[in-house]
Structures are given as C-alpha cells and as structure tokens.
Design a protein around this motif. Structure first.
Motif: not given
Length: 511
Positions: A446, A450, A478
């Motif tokens: 993640l 991002l 996100l």
C-alpha cells in the motif's frame, strides 16, 4: 495447589427456620408473599447441600471478570439463570435506597424488636422467638418432616390469624429473616436490618428486582475466600446451575421433571464419602470438562414471571443490592452468542469503578440511589444488549488463552503437565506471526502504491489532484488504507509479544 476442604458453619438456618413460618402463615399472608414474588422459593423441596461442589466451583471464580473460568472458557451466572432456577423476579426497580448507621428507630417501629443504639443488627434468636421458632427441640427418632411440622405448629401459635397491624408486623419479621438469613446471608448469628427501609411499605416490596440483588450477592460471596464451602444459605441456586450446565459431573438427580421453577426438578445425590474425596474428584473432572451445556429444552410454560423478565436477558447490566453494585459481564458468556464469542475485551478493575461493598453507608447515612446514579440509570435502560459480530469461532479462544495461559488448569496434574496448553499457545503464536507478516507485506504494498500515485500527481496528471491542489480521491483512499494497515500491524505486533510472554510463562510452569 489444591485447597484443603473445610466445613462451613453457615449451612444452618436455611429452610428449617424460614419455611415453617411460611407454612404456618394463614392464607391471606401467603397470598401477600406470592404477590411480592417470593412464593416460588417456598415451593421447592428441601435440597441437601453439596459443599464439595460449591467449593470446587468457588475455586474457579475470577473476581475481575465476575465469571467462572473453565478450560473451555467462561461460565457466568446470569439473570436468566436466577429467573429460570429460582423464580425470583429479576425485573423492576433496583434494590437501592438509603442505608443508615443505626436502625434502632425503624426496627422498634416495624418489628418491635430491640436493636442497640449505633447498631444495624438484630440477634437471630430474637427474630426466631418473635415468630415462634425457638425452643422446639428435635426428639430422638424424629425425622426431618416431623421436626418441620413441630416448627410449623409452634410458629402458628404466635402468628396473627387476621389482617391488621399485628399481621403486618409478622410479615415484616418474616421478610427480614428470609432476606437476612436465606437470600442475603452475612457472617455471624445476627440479622442485618439494611433492607428494612425497603420493606416499610409492604405494598411496594414486590416492585423491586430482588432476583438481580440476589445475583449481585452471589457474585460478592463467590469473591471471598475459596476455602468456604457455601456462598449463601440459598445453596440450591449454584448447585442446580451446575446440574444443568455441567451434567457430566453427576452431582444431581432429576427427580421431578416438569415442575417449575427448575430447582424443583432436582435433588443432590446421597454419598457418605468424605468432603476431601469428593472435592479432589470434582476438581479433576472440571479440569477435563469438554464444553458448556445449555438449558435442557426449558420453556416458559407455567412461569409467568419469565414473560416480564425476558427483556432483561442477554444484556450486560449493573446489578444493585444497596451498597453492593456489581457489573454483569454477559458479553463473556459463550451461551449468549451465536459463535463462541465476538471480539473479547476482558474487564479491568480500573475501567469498571464500582461503588461496591464499603464502609461508606455503614457508618454514615448514605443514599445509594445518588452514589450509584449512573449504574441505576444503566439498570433502568436495561443495560446493553449483547451482539456477536464474529465470523469464526477463533477470536474468543485466542483471547482467552492470551488472558489466562497455563493458569486455567487448577489441578496438580495439569500444573505439572501443561504440554497441551503450550502446544496450543505455540499454535496461536505461529498464527499470530503469520498474520503479522501478511499485514506487514500488505502495508508495504500500500505504501508503494501511495508513493506511485503521489509521484504521478507531482508530474501534473490531471486526475490525481482536485480543485485547489487537494489530494485526489484515490490518494486519500490509499492514505487511509495505509494508516489502517499500520494500526493493524501494531496491534498484531503487540499480540505476538503477549503470546510469546504467555508461552514462556507456561514453559516456566512446565519446568
């Protein structure tokens, strides 16, 4: 280490000094007791006490959780148990009000019995004599029924046969003996007057939730020394509850199925072997008991009090008995939920500050309706309904093992041999490591995504920034996902550390 069995001096008053008065009362007085809600208690047969069973259960009591701790989880006496087993009313006004340092004036007025100045106690013998219950000697050869009948005849000769002031005083004396020496027993041979102000208006006595107060008293009694073999002289409650939910222990005999309340079904087995013999085998059997059994298909037929009590079932709520205010942690009870348990938050004493039993109210005039105002509001709202959001059965046993570790087994055999518990903890630890590593990988992915979105936005892509240069919806989503993943990772790291410490503790026990 096992506790040595010890006799209990409180299994004395019980039925033999309360039931005769009820039987001796004229019909109009018995009708009043029925209206108050105590009639079902006196329809029960005299049950033999089982001190070994009571002491074995007491050794499993966790004061913090106000629950029994067994190898498979918690077992909690509930309002439903009180209502089903005893027939006592668990609905209505909380048993709360004023407590006084001296009850001399009210005792003189309602009981016409002497109470010392600066005292709240009436000698038990004085109350018994006022009801005609003293001086009936048991003759050689008399059986229990004959002796009971002698008490009934003696009491009947002292009781008013018609309604009036004398009949009201008889009922006040009977209720103070019933509450003080059967439902809410205290140490010694005296009868406490703390409930007397609630009895002044006889027409209002039935409006109180005496069954809920009885449950609070049970919790408080169980929290005392486990070397005692009785929680109160109304021992049928815990005994019958064990017969229902732990039938494989084989302590009860189902003699009268179909009668209500449930306590009328049962009697305890006769066995002349010693208390120590029974206690050792009961503790061993409880260590190996596989699961919790529920009620044996009981309905509400013939139990009209259950109709009004049902809204109080399945709820965590504060219980009141004047200066005793205790929480019912029903969310720890497996039987109340669809799965074994939802996410478990074990109670902590600093989180549940309670008025509790204290010297306040014993030396000063205290209004417990004011002292426990929040808890009374909670009772009047019927507490909090219990719901399970669990999707699997794993959460509860994991949290339970983390909380209690190897301490759940009490017997000497299991204190030495905790290999099975260590294996279970190691399996939980391995699962926790896997979960933490999986969340760690997800968090890293993640973060990379991002950063990629942010780098595209910095390059001027039109979709990545909204008006005024604010982050795009995708970037905001996100960022939120990263924060949640980081929080989950921290939680799992803490859980992993706790499991490591618990496993090490269990291994130390094994060593």
């Amino acid at each position: 280490m096992r506790q040595k069995p010890r006799g209990d001096m409180r299994i004395r008053v019980s039925w033999t000094l309360v039931l005769p008065v009820f039987l001796a009362f004229p019909p109009f007085q018995r009708d009043r007791i029925e209206e108050i809600g105590f009639g079902e208690i006196f329809r029960m047969d005299r049950m033999r006490p089982d001190p070994a069973l009571t002491q074995a259960l007491r050794s499993r009591w966790d004061m913090e959780a106000t629950a029994f701790v067994f190898p498979w989880g918690h077992m909690i006496p509930s309002l439903e148990d009180v209502s089903q087993i005893t027939g006592l009313r668990v609905y209505g006004r909380p048993v709360s009000g004023f407590m006084y340092p001296c009850y001399h004036d009210i005792a003189e007025r309602l009981l016409e019995l002497p109470v010392e100045r600066r005292s709240s106690l009436v000698p038990q013998r004085t109350v018994q004599e006022s009801l005609g219950l003293y001086g009936v000697a048991r003759q050689t050869g008399d059986d229990a029924d004959e002796h009971m009948e002698q008490h009934v005849r003696s009491s009947r000769s002292e009781l008013a046969s018609e309604p009036g002031a004398q009949a009201d005083m008889d009922l006040h004396r009977f209720l103070i003996l019933f509450l003080g020496r059967l439902l809410f027993v205290t140490r010694g041979d005296t009868v406490h007057c703390r409930f007397l102000p609630l009895l002044e208006d006889l027409s209002a006595v039935g409006s109180y939730a005496w069954g809920a107060a009885f449950l609070a008293h049970q919790y408080d009694s169980l929290g005392t020394s486990e070397r005692q073999t009785s929680t109160s002289d109304f021992y049928p409650f815990l005994q019958v509850r064990a017969y229902l939910h732990l039938p494989a222990l084989g302590r009860g005999v189902l003699e009268r199925p179909g009668l209500v309340p449930i306590a009328r079904h049962w009697d305890s087995r006769r066995d002349s072997r010693s208390l120590g013999y029974h206690l050792e085998r009961l503790q061993e059997a409880i260590d190996n008991y596989p699961y919790l059994d529920s009620y044996l298909g009981e309905g509400d037929e013939g139990q009209p009090w259950l109709v009004q009590a049902c809204p109080y079932f399945g709820r965590s709520v504060w219980l009141h008995a004047l200066n005793l205010v205790l929480p019912l942690h029903l969310y720890l009870s497996q039987r109340s939920l669809g799965h074994r348990q939802s996410v478990v938050e074990f109670p902590a004493r600093d989180r549940f500050r309670r008025p509790g039993r204290s010297f306040q109210g014993l030396h000063d005039t205290t209004d417990w309706r004011e002292q426990a105002k929040k808890q009374i509001d909670n009772w009047e709202r019927r507490g909090r309904a219990i719901k399970s959001y669990a999707t699997t059965d794993d959460t509860y046993p994991q949290a339970y093992a983390l909380k209690y570790g190897g301490k759940v087994y009490k017997s000497a055999r299991h204190q030495v041999d905790v290999a099975g518990e260590i294996a279970s903890l190691r399996a939980l630890l391995y699962s926790a490591v896997q979960d933490r590593e999986a969340v760690q990988r997800q968090t890293a992915e993640l973060r990379r995504e991002l950063e990629r979105v942010r780098s595209i936005g910095a390059g001027g892509a039109s979709y990545s920034r909204g008006a005024g240069g604010s982050p795009s919806l995708l970037e905001a989503q996100l960022a939120g996902a990263v924060l949640r993943a980081e929080e989950a990772q921290r939680h799992l790291e803490e859980r992993e550390m706790d499991l490591r410490l618990t496993t090490e503790h269990a291994m130390d026990l094994q060593g």
